[in-house]
Design a protein around this motif. Sequence first.
Motif, PDB file in Angstrom:
ATOM      1  N   PHE A 259      -7.867  14.863 -46.045  1.00  0.00           N
ATOM      2  CA  PHE A 259      -9.164  14.384 -46.700  1.00  0.00           C
ATOM      3  C   PHE A 259      -8.779  13.972 -48.043  1.00  0.00           C
ATOM      4  N   LEU A 260      -7.798  14.801 -48.905  1.00  0.00           N
ATOM      5  CA  LEU A 260      -7.666  14.650 -50.161  1.00  0.00           C
ATOM      6  C   LEU A 260      -6.981  13.393 -50.443  1.00  0.00           C
ATOM      7  N   ALA A 261      -5.829  13.072 -49.171  1.00  0.00           N
ATOM      8  CA  ALA A 261      -4.971  11.731 -49.318  1.00  0.00           C
ATOM      9  C   ALA A 261      -6.065  10.613 -49.287  1.00  0.00           C
ATOM     10  N   GLN A 262      -6.951  10.651 -48.501  1.00  0.00           N
ATOM     11  CA  GLN A 262      -7.905   9.616 -48.082  1.00  0.00           C
ATOM     12  C   GLN A 262      -8.779   9.159 -49.431  1.00  0.00           C
ATOM     13  N   ILE A 267      -9.667   6.090 -54.077  1.00  0.00           N
ATOM     14  CA  ILE A 267      -9.620   5.511 -55.736  1.00  0.00           C
ATOM     15  C   ILE A 267      -8.720   4.417 -56.117  1.00  0.00           C
ATOM     16  N   MET A 268      -7.485   4.630 -55.349  1.00  0.00           N
ATOM     17  CA  MET A 268      -6.679   3.536 -55.839  1.00  0.00           C
ATOM     18  C   MET A 268      -6.951   2.124 -55.500  1.00  0.00           C
ATOM     19  N   ARG A 269      -7.869   1.853 -54.629  1.00  0.00           N
ATOM     20  CA  ARG A 269      -8.267   0.451 -54.155  1.00  0.00           C
ATOM     21  C   ARG A 269      -9.485   0.238 -54.953  1.00  0.00           C
ATOM     22  N   MET A 270     -10.146   1.166 -55.776  1.00  0.00           N
ATOM     23  CA  MET A 270     -11.277   0.881 -56.613  1.00  0.00           C
ATOM     24  C   MET A 270     -10.960  -0.472 -57.763  1.00  0.00           C
ATOM     25  N   THR A 271     -11.832  -0.821 -58.328  1.00  0.00           N
ATOM     26  CA  THR A 271     -11.853  -1.554 -59.422  1.00  0.00           C
ATOM     27  C   THR A 271     -11.732  -0.413 -60.585  1.00  0.00           C
ATOM     28  N   GLU A 278     -15.387   7.368 -60.946  1.00  0.00           N
ATOM     29  CA  GLU A 278     -14.907   8.482 -59.804  1.00  0.00           C
ATOM     30  C   GLU A 278     -13.823   9.419 -60.476  1.00  0.00           C
ATOM     31  N   LEU A 279     -12.905   9.092 -61.259  1.00  0.00           N
ATOM     32  CA  LEU A 279     -12.134   9.880 -62.069  1.00  0.00           C
ATOM     33  C   LEU A 279     -12.813  11.086 -62.622  1.00  0.00           C
TER      34      LEU A 279
END
Length: 304
Positions: A259-262, A267-271, A278-279
């Motif tokens: 779950f945490l990896a997902q 997050i990495m795919r966000m603008t 999200e951070l």
Amino acid sequence: MKKIITDKAIKNRQYWIKEIRNLSGNFGDDSNKLEKELEIEIEKNGISSLIDHLRLCGNIPESYGHDTSEEKLYSKYTDCLLSLAYSSLGLKSLVLKERADAADVEAFAKDYSFVADAKAFRLSRTAKNQKDFKVQAMHGWKRGKPYAMVVCPIYQLPTSSSQIYQQATTQNVCIFTYSHLALLLSYSQVEGQVKAQQLLKKIFETIKALNPSKNATDYWLAVNKTILSFSKKIQPIWDIEKGVATESISIAKEEALTFLAQEREKIMRMTHKEALKELIKVHKIESRIKTINSISDNGLFTLK
């Protein structure tokens, strides 16, 4: 080495995590639906299905938000499992509807009765204090009954010195684990419900007779010896549950880390703007991963 916890059991765990999330809305109605659905499943699939639940239910899913309706309903799910376990041992048991200032489960054998509470924790939860285990509260919630029981995931219990063992031995509250409860259910299938009820009573009496102490080893040696000396037929079941305790940690860690990896990938795919928002919410991911990875078999099952 052959796995004891089956893929079917893991898939059923995943189903219930989703089902609890889907049900979450009106706590009263949802609790009733949850209880009925669990009862139907156990009736259909038998005690082995209930044992599978007990082996995997000790960790609150990382995908549930803190203090959310799904987290509260998950707590009700573990209470229902306790009640079903006691019923499967031949006791009369019910999950209490009142939430404040009372135990969650009551159970009645022919010659004794007790109140009980199920505890579950997130794997990423760091410091747990004595209040998290509700031992003192359970003593106050006996309401005239001779015994009380708090059932916890085995790998989350203190293994050296802890105030909870002092409270348990002083106030006659049995600290138990889902692993030990699963073992009792398996034993009832071998030698019958009456014998299992007698063993449960003997465990309560053992706690009552212990000298007050913070020492975890003294406590668990007494509990484990009481169980193992009760019948020669227990040792093979014990060996199975000891292996399962290690397996269940591995499964719980995999579930949480996946779950945490997902979450991290999301997050990495966000603008940039989305990521900053999200951070603020999820900046604890790395520390949670570290906590989860540090969970290991604490050896309580080796004390005998």
